[in-house]
Design a protein around this motif. Structure first.
Motif, PDB file in Angstrom:
ATOM      1  N   TYR A 146      24.898  10.243  84.646  1.00 15.00           N
ATOM      2  CA  TYR A 146      25.771   9.070  84.876  1.00 15.00           C
ATOM      3  C   TYR A 146      27.228   9.359  84.980  1.00 15.00           C
ATOM      4  CZ  TYR A 146      22.008   6.575  82.327  1.00 15.00           C
ATOM      5  OH  TYR A 146      20.849   6.268  81.802  1.00 15.00           O
ATOM      6  N   ASP A 147      28.157   8.890  85.792  1.00 14.13           N
ATOM      7  CA  ASP A 147      29.294   9.306  85.962  1.00 14.13           C
ATOM      8  C   ASP A 147      29.946   8.577  84.745  1.00 14.13           C
ATOM      9  OD1 ASP A 147      32.073   9.175  86.676  1.00 14.13           O
ATOM     10  OD2 ASP A 147      31.704   9.383  88.696  1.00 14.13           O
ATOM     11  N   TYR A 148      30.520   9.278  83.785  1.00  7.94           N
ATOM     12  CA  TYR A 148      31.248   8.725  82.520  1.00  7.94           C
ATOM     13  C   TYR A 148      32.254   7.501  82.672  1.00  7.94           C
ATOM     14  CZ  TYR A 148      31.992   8.949  77.596  1.00  7.94           C
ATOM     15  OH  TYR A 148      31.981   8.646  76.291  1.00  7.94           O
ATOM     16  N   PRO A 154      31.202   3.628  76.547  1.00 11.94           N
ATOM     17  CA  PRO A 154      29.733   3.254  76.649  1.00 11.94           C
ATOM     18  C   PRO A 154      29.214   2.578  75.262  1.00 11.94           C
ATOM     19  CG  PRO A 154      30.326   5.609  77.236  1.00 11.94           C
ATOM     20  CD  PRO A 154      31.547   4.917  76.485  1.00 11.94           C
ATOM     21  N   LYS A 155      28.348   1.692  75.649  1.00 15.77           N
ATOM     22  CA  LYS A 155      27.503   1.015  74.696  1.00 15.77           C
ATOM     23  C   LYS A 155      26.053   0.857  75.231  1.00 15.77           C
ATOM     24  CE  LYS A 155      27.366  -2.867  71.746  1.00 15.77           C
ATOM     25  NZ  LYS A 155      27.388  -4.457  71.693  1.00 15.77           N
ATOM     26  N   ILE A 156      25.339   2.079  75.008  1.00 17.27           N
ATOM     27  CA  ILE A 156      24.060   2.198  75.744  1.00 17.27           C
ATOM     28  C   ILE A 156      22.988   1.717  74.740  1.00 17.27           C
ATOM     29  CG2 ILE A 156      22.568   3.929  76.740  1.00 17.27           C
ATOM     30  CD1 ILE A 156      25.175   5.411  77.756  1.00 17.27           C
ATOM     31  N   SER A 157      21.946   0.881  75.450  1.00 20.55           N
ATOM     32  CA  SER A 157      20.779   0.740  74.658  1.00 20.55           C
ATOM     33  C   SER A 157      19.745   0.968  75.539  1.00 20.55           C
ATOM     34  CB  SER A 157      20.583  -0.713  74.577  1.00 20.55           C
ATOM     35  OG  SER A 157      22.005  -1.211  73.841  1.00 20.55           O
ATOM     36  N   LEU A 158      18.659   1.510  74.774  1.00 21.91           N
ATOM     37  CA  LEU A 158      17.169   1.486  75.322  1.00 21.91           C
ATOM     38  C   LEU A 158      16.451   0.620  75.047  1.00 21.91           C
ATOM     39  CD1 LEU A 158      15.364   3.200  77.097  1.00 21.91           C
ATOM     40  CD2 LEU A 158      14.733   4.559  75.200  1.00 21.91           C
ATOM     41  N   GLU A 201      25.278   1.692  90.236  1.00 23.38           N
ATOM     42  CA  GLU A 201      26.462   1.488  89.594  1.00 23.38           C
ATOM     43  C   GLU A 201      27.269   2.672  88.987  1.00 23.38           C
ATOM     44  OE1 GLU A 201      27.747  -2.338  87.379  1.00 23.38           O
ATOM     45  OE2 GLU A 201      26.718  -3.039  89.276  1.00 23.38           O
ATOM     46  N   THR A 202      26.284   3.350  88.485  1.00 21.96           N
ATOM     47  CA  THR A 202      26.496   4.503  87.484  1.00 21.96           C
ATOM     48  C   THR A 202      26.406   5.959  88.192  1.00 21.96           C
ATOM     49  OG1 THR A 202      24.856   4.288  86.020  1.00 21.96           O
ATOM     50  CG2 THR A 202      26.950   3.164  85.246  1.00 21.96           C
ATOM     51  N   ASN A 209      33.801  14.222  87.829  1.00 22.77           N
ATOM     52  CA  ASN A 209      34.139  15.448  87.070  1.00 22.77           C
ATOM     53  C   ASN A 209      33.839  15.470  85.414  1.00 22.77           C
ATOM     54  OD1 ASN A 209      36.319  13.916  86.288  1.00 22.77           O
ATOM     55  ND2 ASN A 209      37.630  15.487  86.708  1.00 22.77           N
ATOM     56  N   ASP A 210      33.475  14.073  85.107  1.00 26.46           N
ATOM     57  CA  ASP A 210      33.070  13.666  83.569  1.00 26.46           C
ATOM     58  C   ASP A 210      31.664  13.152  83.715  1.00 26.46           C
ATOM     59  OD1 ASP A 210      33.237  13.198  81.085  1.00 26.46           O
ATOM     60  OD2 ASP A 210      34.819  11.939  81.128  1.00 26.46           O
ATOM     61  N   VAL A 211      30.573  13.429  83.048  1.00 26.84           N
ATOM     62  CA  VAL A 211      29.244  13.088  83.314  1.00 26.84           C
ATOM     63  C   VAL A 211      28.700  12.914  81.935  1.00 26.84           C
ATOM     64  CG1 VAL A 211      28.335  15.440  83.576  1.00 26.84           C
ATOM     65  CG2 VAL A 211      27.333  13.502  84.859  1.00 26.84           C
ATOM     66  N   LEU A 212      27.907  11.959  81.776  1.00 25.12           N
ATOM     67  CA  LEU A 212      26.943  11.905  80.801  1.00 25.12           C
ATOM     68  C   LEU A 212      25.505  12.096  81.010  1.00 25.12           C
ATOM     69  CD1 LEU A 212      26.705  10.960  77.648  1.00 25.12           C
ATOM     70  CD2 LEU A 212      26.145   8.533  78.395  1.00 25.12           C
ATOM     71  N   VAL A 213      25.073  13.280  80.583  1.00 24.69           N
ATOM     72  CA  VAL A 213      23.683  13.522  80.892  1.00 24.69           C
ATOM     73  C   VAL A 213      22.780  13.008  79.950  1.00 24.69           C
ATOM     74  CG1 VAL A 213      22.130  15.600  81.922  1.00 24.69           C
ATOM     75  CG2 VAL A 213      24.766  15.806  81.892  1.00 24.69           C
ATOM     76  N   GLU A 214      21.672  12.358  80.407  1.00 26.88           N
ATOM     77  CA  GLU A 214      20.521  11.879  79.342  1.00 26.88           C
ATOM     78  C   GLU A 214      19.326  12.508  79.694  1.00 26.88           C
ATOM     79  OE1 GLU A 214      17.149   9.792  80.397  1.00 26.88           O
ATOM     80  OE2 GLU A 214      18.654   8.596  81.240  1.00 26.88           O
ATOM     81  N   CYS A 215      18.743  13.106  78.630  1.00 24.96           N
ATOM     82  CA  CYS A 215      17.558  13.924  78.746  1.00 24.96           C
ATOM     83  C   CYS A 215      16.513  13.436  77.434  1.00 24.96           C
ATOM     84  CB  CYS A 215      18.074  15.147  78.447  1.00 24.96           C
ATOM     85  SG  CYS A 215      16.692  16.350  78.672  1.00 24.96           S
TER      86      CYS A 215
END
Lengths: 634, 217
Positions: A146-148, A154-158, A201-202, A209-215
């Protein structure tokens, strides 16, 4: 999945040839084709662990010396303080996030990364997405970037709960969510169809140059069928459906960070990891004699121990299955591992003899019916059971192929009538067909095995039958031979609503097999065995043309010769010929024989002149015979 | 073709059994270790009827399950008949014919399965036919294999699948998997006929074209 030979060699110390690797892959059950040094792999669905360079190299470790270590960042990484809620722990029991900020991204990729795109002819996207794709290829672990800067705070939910159902994928496809799927949301807005595809969107761009990588590790059952449901092509879902290693999410992000470090200056890196911790390696009893008894082999324990070690299993008081092997549950699964390594073709076959069984007889009723009808010149047809006849007894298919095939047929005759029309259109003038099939009715799903027969046109092509039409009496007489009295049941099918221009009538009857089985006494001996079939001759879809010739033979001693000549002549395009008329005038001693010749090409519709040429080839040898003439021949 | 294969297998000692074409999910999938998440169970692969109460059987294996539940080993059965998959293109039909065999006994192993497959293939295609076994995956057998024969053109062509019955399946049928093992195989009748007689398009079998049928009468 495409894997470059060159990339695989990075893990194989002795650099075996592509041919040798190919042979070993087949032995292990990994089917593939090779094009321009690229393996196009087709893995069985239970081997999700092989969907990567590392996974394949790991499997090849039983044959080759390997170096399976990846260059992974061992730097101490600060904990990421991420506002993340996992409302689907049962479906996603392990997940990590990496926030990484960079500057001065190199203009060119390092060789290992560049060759991934060049050798596999892949398009680059942007720096972070390119690394994400490479990690999936190398380690088999999907990640999402995600482009941070687009996440705000961020307020992320699964979660399964969504406030809106519209979602645009990063491939610009609009999806209508039905609220049953697991998604990642940010401030209650869907940003990722979890395990399938991220949102537009994200999405990262070349400016990111600022990324949130989800794994994450997703339980395969939570992903299966979802990409198909939304018609999305997704490498990530393909991998998750088959099962990724539930213990490597942080490792994958550290590898991600290492690759970033190889290309840019990292100015910030923070990591967040969650794992429910329930990933104990499966344990199996050591029982090599059981393995030998499953395979019918006599391998020694050392071979088994060595194989286990090479396949990544731990071995002490029990056998510990590696975390990436979600397909191993019991001794039979282990036996398959050993069989693959020994080679299925190298396991020597052992003579088998089945015990004598109490009831060793074939059910002959259906065979006798078939045998009887085939001997009477009938053809057996088999039809699909699907139709659009919605009568009250018809069973409705919940998910039909199309609206014309929504129900299961409640009779066989309708199918046979269609078969007759089909053959009439192919110039068939004597049609006798039958079908034996189960017919189901919606009331308690009742089944009844039916025999249906249908006839139309001439009784036959020989001169005795040629002028007689198949009719109700023909069917009635046929069944009388086997002691079945039919009359009212025989239908004269109206052609009013059928797509047919011919006036020939169709007669048909449908009976329950159980009502007639006692009477069919024909022996199986008349049934032709498989050896009787010749090699199949492809069917032409071009129309056939027929010509009738009527020869006059003045000398009765020449009749036999004339008939043999006509039976044996093989002019070009001749498909079939038969004698439809035979008349001997005892007063004049003149015999007349009428022959029908049917011509057809596999490549085109024949012209009159082409047929005329073939006709000449028939006439010429006939006219050489004494006393043979062709009345009317100019 | 189907009858000649059945005669052959019957002569080996397999008893011929029959069963319904409309099946429950339990017999068609669950009992065979085909888990709810398996792609084959999706609506795009299997025909469901009566509001998902039943399926059109996707193989004849449920007939074997029913028979195993009613009998005690040793036992050797052949089930044959129409099966249904939600496919309809040049190489796949929504209905085709399958023959499946299973043999359960105390001393049954993969080496014997190979012997049986050799006997079947040699009977169908002659003693000189070359064949090979490849590892494969079926939820109901473990180990699983696919068998190829070498065509006249030198190509390997797949003809059947086989394997050692997964102990989970035996246990589902109340057969103790510590005491008994099983071997199983399955083949598509149309596929065998295509390979044996050189038919290139599987759809020919269902067109009812008399020119085609005459060649196999």
């Amino acid at each position: 999945m495409k894997i470059a030979y060159k990339h695989l060699l990075r893990f194989l110390k002795n650099k075996p040839s592509i041919e040798d690797i190919s042979k070993k892959l087949f032995q292990l059950g990994h089917e593939h084709e090779i094009q321009s040094s690229i393996f196009d792999m087709e893995f069985t669905p239970n081997r999700g662990d092989c969907l990567s360079l590392l996974g394949l190299a790991r499997d090849l470790n039983v044959f080759y010396e390997t170096d399976l270590e990846l260059n992974i960042s061992n730097l101490e990484i600060k904990k990421l303080n991420l506002n993340f809620t996992n409302n689907a722990i049962d479906k996603c029991p392990a997940i990590s996030f990496l926030n990484i900020q960079v500057e001065d991204i190199a203009d060119n990729y390092e060789d290992y990364l560049e060759s991934y795109f060049v050798d596999l002819k892949l398009n680059k996207n942007n720096f972070f997405t390119d690394i994400s794709n490479y990690i999936a290829y190398e380690m088999g672990q999907p990640t999402h970037c995600y482009d941070y800067s687009k996440l705000g705070e961020p307020k992320i939910s699964l979660t399964n709960e969504i406030s809106e159902n519209k979602f645009k994928t990063l491939l610009d496809k609009n999806i209508e969510l039905d609220g049953t799927d697991m998604v990642f949301s940010n401030h209650n807005k869907v940003i990722n169809l979890a395990g399938i595809i991220g949102g537009m969107e994200t999405a990262c761009t070349n400016n990111t140059n600022d990324v949130l990588v989800e794994c994450a590790y997703f339980v395969p059952e939570s992903i299966i069928g979802r990409a198909v449901k939304y018609n999305v092509q997704s490498d990530a879902s393909h991998k998750f459906e088959r099962g990724v290693d539930p213990t490597i999410q942080e490792k994958a992000l550290r590898r991600f960070m290492q690759i970033v470090a190889d290309h840019a200056k990292i100015i910030k890196a923070e990591i967040f990891s969650y794992s429910s911790g329930n990933f104990q390696n499966k344990e199996l009893e050591i029982n090599f004699s059981k393995i030998n008894s499953i395979l019918g082999t006599n391998e020694n324990d050392d071979m088994y121990k060595d194989t286990l070690m090479k396949l990544g299993f731990n071995y002490d008081k029990c056998i510990r299955v590696p975390s990436y092997r979600n397909d191993i549950y019991n001794q039979n699964d282990l036996a398959e591992e050993f069989a693959r390594v020994i080679g299925y073709n190298k396991i020597r076959s052992k003579s088998i003899s089945l015990p004598k069984i109490k009831n060793n007889k074939l059910d002959t009723v259906e065979r006798n019916i078939k045998s009887f009808l085939i001997e009477k010149g009938f053809f057996e047809v088999i039809n699909f059971p699907f139709c659009n006849d919605s009568n009250k007894d018809a069973i409705k298919i919940d998910n039909p192929l199309d609206s014309n095939r929504e129900y299961l047929r409640t009779n066989v005759i309708d199918s046979l009538v269609s078969n007759i029309i089909y053959n009439e259109k192919r110039q068939k003038d004597s049609i006798k067909i039958f079908e034996i099939s189960n017919i189901y009715s919606s009331t308690d799903i009742l089944v009844d095995k039916k025999l249906a027969i249908a006839v139309s046109g001439r009784c036959g092509h020989n001169y005795k039958d040629f002028s007689n039409q198949l009719d109700k009496k023909y069917i009635s007489n046929l069944f009388e031979e086997v002691g079945v009295n039919l009359d009212e049941e025989i239908l004269n099918i109206s052609k009013d609503n059928l797509d047919s221009k011919l006036k020939t009538k169709i007669f048909a009857v449908e009976l329950s097999v159980k009502d007639i089985q006692e009477n069919f006494y024909q022996e199986l001996s008349s049934y032709r065995t498989k050896e009787d079939y010749a090699q199949y001759e492809p069917i032409s879809e071009f129309p056939s043309s027929s010509r009738d010739l009527s020869f006059s033979i003045g000398d009765s001693s020449k009749v036999q010769l004339a008939i043999e000549t006509l039976d044996n002549v093989k002019p070009k395009f001749l498909k079939e010929s038969f004698m439809f008329d035979y008349y001997k005038n005892n007063e004049t001693d003149i015999t007349k024989v009428g022959y029908r010749f049917i011509f057809q090409s596999h490549k085109k519709t024949l012209t009159d002149s082409e047929i005329d040429e073939s006709i000449n080839d028939i006439i010429e040898p006939m006219l050489i015979i004494d006393s043979v003439s062709l009345p009317g021949l100019k | 073709m189907k009858d000649s294969i059945l005669s052959l297998l019957n002569s080996f000692g397999f008893q011929i059994i029959d069963g319904p074409e409309i099946e429950t999910e339990e017999y068609n999938f669950d009992m065979l270790n085909i888990k709810e998440s398996h792609p084959a169970r999706q609506m795009h692969d299997t025909f469901y009827v009566n509001d998902k109460e039943y399926v059109l059987r996707t193989h004849t294996s449920p007939v074997q399950i029913r028979t195993m539940l009613e009998n005690k080993p040793p036992m050797a059965f052949i089930s044959s008949g129409k099966v249904y998959r939600k496919d309809d293109d040049a190489t796949h039909l929504p209905m085709f014919h399958q023959i499946e065999g299973i043999y359960v006994d105390k001393e049954v192993n993969f080496a014997q399965l190979k012997d049986l497959i050799y006997k079947i293939v040699h009977s169908l295609f002659g003693e000189n036919i070359k064949l090979r076994f490849r590892p494969s995956y079926f939820p109901f057998t473990e180990p699983s294999a696919e068998v190829d024969i070498m065509s006249k053109e030198g190509e390997w062509l797949e003809i059947l699948g086989c394997g050692i019955v997964n102990p989970i399946v035996l246990e589902n049928c109340n057969i103790c998997s510590d005491d008994y093992k099983g071997l199983a195989f399955g083949l598509g009748v149309e596929r065998i006929a295509m390979l044996k007689y050189g038919v290139r398009d599987i759809r020919e079998f269902y067109k009812s074209n008399l020119d085609f049928l005459r060649q196999f009468k």
